[in-house]
Design a protein around this motif. Structure first.
Motif, short mmCIF file in Angstrom:
data_model
loop_
_atom_site.label_atom_id
_atom_site.label_comp_id
_atom_site.label_asym_id
_atom_site.label_seq_id
_atom_site.Cartn_x
_atom_site.Cartn_y
_atom_site.Cartn_z
N VAL A 134 -2.24 -1.38 -3.55
CA VAL A 134 -3.22 -0.37 -3.18
C VAL A 134 -2.54 0.98 -3.21
CG1 VAL A 134 -4.76 0.47 -1.36
CG2 VAL A 134 -4.43 -1.99 -1.66
N ALA A 135 -3.18 1.96 -3.82
CA ALA A 135 -2.68 3.33 -3.83
C ALA A 135 -3.77 4.23 -3.24
CB ALA A 135 -2.32 3.78 -5.24
N LEU A 136 -3.40 5.07 -2.27
CA LEU A 136 -4.36 5.95 -1.62
C LEU A 136 -4.01 7.41 -1.89
CD1 LEU A 136 -4.60 4.22 1.88
CD2 LEU A 136 -6.15 3.96 -0.05
N HIS A 137 -5.06 8.23 -1.95
CA HIS A 137 -4.95 9.68 -2.12
C HIS A 137 -4.22 9.97 -3.43
CE1 HIS A 137 -5.56 13.68 -0.71
NE2 HIS A 137 -4.29 13.94 -0.47
N LEU A 180 0.85 -1.18 0.00
CA LEU A 180 0.00 0.00 0.00
C LEU A 180 0.89 1.24 0.00
CD1 LEU A 180 -3.14 0.67 2.06
CD2 LEU A 180 -1.29 2.33 2.11
N ILE A 181 0.59 2.16 -0.91
CA ILE A 181 1.33 3.42 -0.96
C ILE A 181 0.36 4.57 -0.75
CG2 ILE A 181 2.76 4.95 -2.37
CD1 ILE A 181 3.74 2.47 -3.88
N TYR A 182 0.70 5.42 0.21
CA TYR A 182 -0.05 6.66 0.49
C TYR A 182 0.97 7.77 0.34
CZ TYR A 182 -2.83 10.14 3.01
OH TYR A 182 -3.54 11.25 3.35
N SER A 183 0.83 8.56 -0.73
CA SER A 183 1.86 9.56 -1.01
C SER A 183 1.33 10.62 -1.96
CB SER A 183 3.08 8.89 -1.66
OG SER A 183 2.74 8.45 -2.97
N GLY A 233 -6.59 0.95 -12.90
CA GLY A 233 -6.71 2.34 -13.30
C GLY A 233 -5.76 3.22 -12.52
N CYS A 234 -5.71 4.48 -12.92
CA CYS A 234 -4.91 5.48 -12.22
C CYS A 234 -5.37 6.86 -12.67
CB CYS A 234 -3.42 5.29 -12.48
SG CYS A 234 -2.94 5.56 -14.19
#
Length: 113
Positions: A63-66, A32-35, A86-87
């Motif tokens: 998982v990518a957040l924000h 998970l990356i939150y950045s 998606g992105c």
């Protein structure tokens, strides 16, 4: 890494662009990356995309957040779409909103209130 299914998770946290070792990535069930996004995205630095791709191919989750959902068009878009479907793409993705123009509304419990 899940130690005991349903009762305990072994969670490793890396802050301020501290990237996990290859060994640690290789043990992760989910990454998970939150950045922030864009060119400073931690997944776009050095060989991180290649490291992540190796883990996705072995079956790790991603998982990518924000703003972490925003790689650059030239680097990361293809991989993020493959890994999580998606992105965000600058000048393409809808932000911050869009105006719907429905001719008919589907018969479904959600819109029916």
């Amino acid at each position: 890494m899940l130690k005991d299914a349903g009762t305990q998770a072994d969670i490793k946290v890396h802050l301020n662009a501290d990237w996990p070792s290859s060994e640690e990535l290789g043990k992760a069930d989910t990454i998970l990356i939150y950045s922030d996004g864009g060119g400073g995205h931690p997944a776009l630095q050095g060989d991180h995309l290649q490291q992540l791709d190796k883990e996705m191919k072995r079956g790790a989750g991603f998982v990518a957040l924000h703003y972490a959902v925003e790689p650059t068009t030239d680097k990361g878009n293809k991989e993020f779409i493959e890994w999580m479907g998606g992105c965000f793409e600058t000048h393409w993705s809808v932000n911050p909103h869009w105006d719907a123009n429905f001719k008919e509304f589907p018969k479904h419990p959600v819109p029916m209130g």
